[in-house]
Design a protein around this motif. Sequence first.
Motif, PDB file in Angstrom:
ATOM      1  N   ILE A 498       0.829  -1.124   0.061  1.00  0.00           N
ATOM      2  CA  ILE A 498       0.013   0.011  -0.114  1.00  0.00           C
ATOM      3  C   ILE A 498       0.851   1.291   0.182  1.00  0.00           C
ATOM      4  N   ILE A 499       1.825   1.210   0.734  1.00  0.00           N
ATOM      5  CA  ILE A 499       2.739   2.594   0.914  1.00  0.00           C
ATOM      6  C   ILE A 499       3.446   2.926  -0.418  1.00  0.00           C
ATOM      7  N   GLN A 500       4.094   1.695  -0.921  1.00  0.00           N
ATOM      8  CA  GLN A 500       4.642   1.850  -2.286  1.00  0.00           C
ATOM      9  C   GLN A 500       3.507   2.237  -3.464  1.00  0.00           C
ATOM     10  N   SER A 501       2.417   2.127  -3.324  1.00  0.00           N
ATOM     11  CA  SER A 501       1.314   2.475  -4.235  1.00  0.00           C
ATOM     12  C   SER A 501       1.148   3.724  -4.019  1.00  0.00           C
ATOM     13  N   VAL A 502       0.971   4.228  -2.749  1.00  0.00           N
ATOM     14  CA  VAL A 502       0.581   5.588  -2.342  1.00  0.00           C
ATOM     15  C   VAL A 502       1.650   6.565  -2.997  1.00  0.00           C
ATOM     16  N   GLU A 503       2.885   6.140  -2.531  1.00  0.00           N
ATOM     17  CA  GLU A 503       4.093   7.049  -2.676  1.00  0.00           C
ATOM     18  C   GLU A 503       4.111   7.130  -4.386  1.00  0.00           C
ATOM     19  N   GLY A 504       3.695   6.106  -4.971  1.00  0.00           N
ATOM     20  CA  GLY A 504       4.052   6.165  -6.492  1.00  0.00           C
ATOM     21  C   GLY A 504       2.789   7.054  -6.992  1.00  0.00           C
ATOM     22  N   LEU A 505       1.612   7.490  -6.234  1.00  0.00           N
ATOM     23  CA  LEU A 505       0.822   8.519  -7.029  1.00  0.00           C
ATOM     24  C   LEU A 505       0.459   9.520  -6.278  1.00  0.00           C
ATOM     25  N   ARG A 506       1.433   9.808  -5.270  1.00  0.00           N
ATOM     26  CA  ARG A 506       1.355  11.032  -4.349  1.00  0.00           C
ATOM     27  C   ARG A 506       1.541  12.191  -5.257  1.00  0.00           C
ATOM     28  N   GLU A 507       1.954  12.341  -6.452  1.00  0.00           N
ATOM     29  CA  GLU A 507       2.536  13.335  -7.214  1.00  0.00           C
ATOM     30  C   GLU A 507       1.420  13.726  -7.912  1.00  0.00           C
ATOM     31  N   GLN A 508       0.598  12.850  -8.212  1.00  0.00           N
ATOM     32  CA  GLN A 508      -0.534  12.635  -9.190  1.00  0.00           C
ATOM     33  C   GLN A 508      -1.730  13.525  -8.399  1.00  0.00           C
ATOM     34  N   ALA A 509      -1.870  13.231  -6.942  1.00  0.00           N
ATOM     35  CA  ALA A 509      -2.896  13.739  -6.105  1.00  0.00           C
ATOM     36  C   ALA A 509      -2.656  14.960  -6.034  1.00  0.00           C
ATOM     37  N   LYS A 510      -1.152  15.303  -5.623  1.00  0.00           N
ATOM     38  CA  LYS A 510      -0.749  16.740  -5.334  1.00  0.00           C
ATOM     39  C   LYS A 510      -0.983  17.480  -6.445  1.00  0.00           C
ATOM     40  N   GLY A 511      -0.834  17.153  -7.600  1.00  0.00           N
ATOM     41  CA  GLY A 511      -1.159  17.948  -8.989  1.00  0.00           C
ATOM     42  C   GLY A 511      -2.723  18.356  -8.849  1.00  0.00           C
ATOM     43  N   LYS A 512      -3.516  17.627  -8.102  1.00  0.00           N
ATOM     44  CA  LYS A 512      -5.059  17.845  -8.079  1.00  0.00           C
ATOM     45  C   LYS A 512      -5.189  18.698  -6.693  1.00  0.00           C
ATOM     46  N   GLN A 513      -4.294  18.981  -5.861  1.00  0.00           N
ATOM     47  CA  GLN A 513      -4.595  19.571  -4.686  1.00  0.00           C
ATOM     48  C   GLN A 513      -5.494  18.699  -3.678  1.00  0.00           C
ATOM     49  N   GLN A 514      -5.125  17.230  -3.935  1.00  0.00           N
ATOM     50  CA  GLN A 514      -5.821  16.540  -3.030  1.00  0.00           C
ATOM     51  C   GLN A 514      -5.209  15.982  -1.851  1.00  0.00           C
ATOM     52  N   ASN A 515      -5.825  15.651  -0.760  1.00  0.00           N
ATOM     53  CA  ASN A 515      -5.144  15.489   0.485  1.00  0.00           C
ATOM     54  C   ASN A 515      -5.318  13.769   0.548  1.00  0.00           C
ATOM     55  N   LEU A 516      -4.222  13.184   0.344  1.00  0.00           N
ATOM     56  CA  LEU A 516      -4.073  11.787   0.490  1.00  0.00           C
ATOM     57  C   LEU A 516      -3.598  11.230   1.775  1.00  0.00           C
ATOM     58  N   VAL A 517      -4.515  10.677   2.508  1.00  0.00           N
ATOM     59  CA  VAL A 517      -4.374  10.128   4.024  1.00  0.00           C
ATOM     60  C   VAL A 517      -4.097   8.647   3.963  1.00  0.00           C
ATOM     61  N   VAL A 518      -3.298   8.171   4.629  1.00  0.00           N
ATOM     62  CA  VAL A 518      -2.931   6.430   4.564  1.00  0.00           C
ATOM     63  C   VAL A 518      -3.215   6.139   6.391  1.00  0.00           C
ATOM     64  N   ASP A 519      -3.780   5.288   6.542  1.00  0.00           N
ATOM     65  CA  ASP A 519      -4.248   5.047   8.208  1.00  0.00           C
ATOM     66  C   ASP A 519      -4.198   3.310   8.206  1.00  0.00           C
ATOM     67  N   LEU A 520      -2.934   2.941   8.663  1.00  0.00           N
ATOM     68  CA  LEU A 520      -2.638   1.505   8.849  1.00  0.00           C
ATOM     69  C   LEU A 520      -2.321   0.910  10.340  1.00  0.00           C
ATOM     70  N   PRO A 521      -2.911  -0.121  10.545  1.00  0.00           N
ATOM     71  CA  PRO A 521      -2.911  -0.490  11.910  1.00  0.00           C
ATOM     72  C   PRO A 521      -1.576  -1.017  12.205  1.00  0.00           C
ATOM     73  N   PRO A 522      -0.921  -0.958  13.342  1.00  0.00           N
ATOM     74  CA  PRO A 522       0.400  -1.213  13.653  1.00  0.00           C
ATOM     75  C   PRO A 522       0.801  -2.734  13.219  1.00  0.00           C
ATOM     76  N   HIS A 523       0.160  -3.763  13.620  1.00  0.00           N
ATOM     77  CA  HIS A 523       0.674  -4.999  13.326  1.00  0.00           C
ATOM     78  C   HIS A 523      -0.375  -5.721  12.332  1.00  0.00           C
ATOM     79  N   LEU A 524      -0.286  -5.441  11.196  1.00  0.00           N
ATOM     80  CA  LEU A 524      -1.224  -5.712  10.144  1.00  0.00           C
ATOM     81  C   LEU A 524      -0.496  -7.358   9.725  1.00  0.00           C
ATOM     82  N   PRO A 525      -1.368  -8.451   9.779  1.00  0.00           N
ATOM     83  CA  PRO A 525      -0.840  -9.701   9.457  1.00  0.00           C
ATOM     84  C   PRO A 525      -0.675  -9.865   7.947  1.00  0.00           C
TER      85      PRO A 525
END
Length: 653
Positions: A498-525
């Motif tokens: 998920i983090i890799q995907s978000v980072e890959g697309l962050r620029e695109q979101a920024k281009g549209k002034q969108q707020n991109l938030v990620v919320d992951l639990p600490p110990h995901l199985p």
Amino acid sequence: MAGERILVVDDRSENIDFIVEYVLKPNGYRALTARDGEEGLRKALTENPDLILLDLQMPRMTGIEVLESLNEHGKNIPVILMTFHGSEELAVRVFRLGVKNYIIKPFEIEEMLEAIEQALAEARLRKERDQLTERLIQVNRQLEQRVKELNTLYGIGRSVTSLLDLDLLLNRVVEAAVYITGAEEGWLLLVDEKTDELHMRAALGLDEKSARSFRLKVQDSLAGNVIRSGTPVLIGGGTHKIKTAYLVKALLMVPLKVGERAIGVLSVTRRVSNDVFTNNELHLLAALADYAAIAIENARLFQETEDEHKKLQAILRRTADAVIVTDEQNRIILFNQAAKSAFCPGDEEIIGRPLEDVVHNQDLIELFTQTSSDSSPLRAEITLEGDRTLYTTLSPISGVGRVAVMQDITYLKKLDQMKSEFVSTVSHDLRSPLTTIKGFVDLMGVVGPLNEQQRDFVSRIQKGVTTITELINDLLDIGRIEAEVNLSMEKCNLDEIIIQSVEGLREQAKGKQQNLVVDLPPHLPPVWGHPLRLRQVADNLLSNAIKYTPAGGRITVWVDDYDSQVALNVSDTGIGIPPEEQPRIFEKFYRVQSAETENITGTGLGLAIVKSIVEKHNGRVWVESEVGKGSTFTVLLPIYQDEIPPGRYRTSG
Ligand code: ADP
């Protein structure tokens, strides 16, 4: 009880008169008289009196001689002897001859009366006893007869209920019916539920050919009545026509019932003898019918099971898939021909032997020793010598053991390989000219100034090339995903993907002034999946969220952790999807047509790719959306289970 007849035998009439007038008549006895021994004997033999008062000394025939003669004739009439004093020595002799009492002359009235009553009382008692004995003997005889009948019935019952051959059983039942009722003929009809007809299935004493072809409509026959009412019929006395041209003098017909359902009738008849059937014979036949009905049902069920068994055996024998069934201890119960030719081509006996003694394929033995956590099937590709691949599904069968069904997918593997080669060739061949076009179009502005119209044309070509490149990539992707027989799975950290995907697309979101938030639990199985394909799922959902959310919107990515699954959610505050469009957006090439989507480019393949990948992971994907407010896409994926060797086996629910 007065009124009994008493014979007085005496040669002296005054004695007779005295007894008749003073003793018998006043006490209500009826008197017979005889004046000498001979007459006394004759009257005793013909009139059968209840008691004889017999004088001892008489001319022509003495009392003793009368007694002897009565004895010889087997007459057992009580006798009171009338004698004088001094003849007591005769007593022993006369008692041997059956005399009940003796009385000494001259006697008192009372004395005589007492002797008479005593003798008669004894006689009455004896008579009653004899009658009782007679009745007892009769009842005994009847009981013996019943016991005999019941024993016969029991024996017949036992022999018929153990029969599993239906035709033999039906013939035995008819034979038994004729035997226990002493009938002349018998037959058995069974209901054919499909045609609602009664078919004659067994007969005795009837012409074999007509019996075989005999059929009746349940609706309109005597037997049909018995079926419908479930009660027996007894006809007797006179001649009766029970069906066309068939005359009987007596007939018994009982239903064959299984529970409340009548499955046929059992019938016996007499055409020659005039004897009617008794109620007892009706009961016997009904009891036999009860045994027979159960036996018939058993034999039918057995035959059905046998037929099914044979069919199944034939299917298993002929099926091209290899099938192996083992018990809980992995001893072989079934090993079909295809399995034999794959694993042990010899002729040795293998049923009952442990699997590992017979099969020398380590992968298959390992699969049989695996246990799945939730009794769901295990799947694996088993490779044989000569590069054959069997796609094996191993399922537990409760109370039996395990069954493995192995499909030869060698040709599919080859096809898959050919497809991969084709895809990589085609993608190279398609992409390289596009890269050339793109390269030169990009250079056009560099090599010389372009006028307004030329710039517009160049920009249109660039957009077109981008769209074609996307379309080619998506098409190749979906083709590849759908063609993959078995994705090679491994333990994946979903949070990293998920983090890799978000980072890959962050620029695109920024281009549209969108707020991109990620919320992951600490110990995901970890999940069990294919990392590149899962990345593609995240990328497609996230890029859609960015694409279909106006500038300044908010996009949230978060994960829920359940017991055996995790849910990846991608939520946006975008244009939303109308409810009637939601079920269709996962179809290939489907795009929502609206004013909001008019200027947004896309191939309509992104969500189809997501769905295909998720399903290959045994997961699910769905959307919740409201027009104008936004959408949330959720992907449910099974988590990684320790006991499943990564990358080899996978379960499906
Ligand atoms: P496309 O290449 O058109 O985006 P997809 O298969 O990814 O193809 O999506 C299919 C359709 O679903 C889209 O055309 C769009 O109408 C709708 N859609 C997908 N994601 C969203 C979203 N986040 N918000 C609104 N509509 C969406």
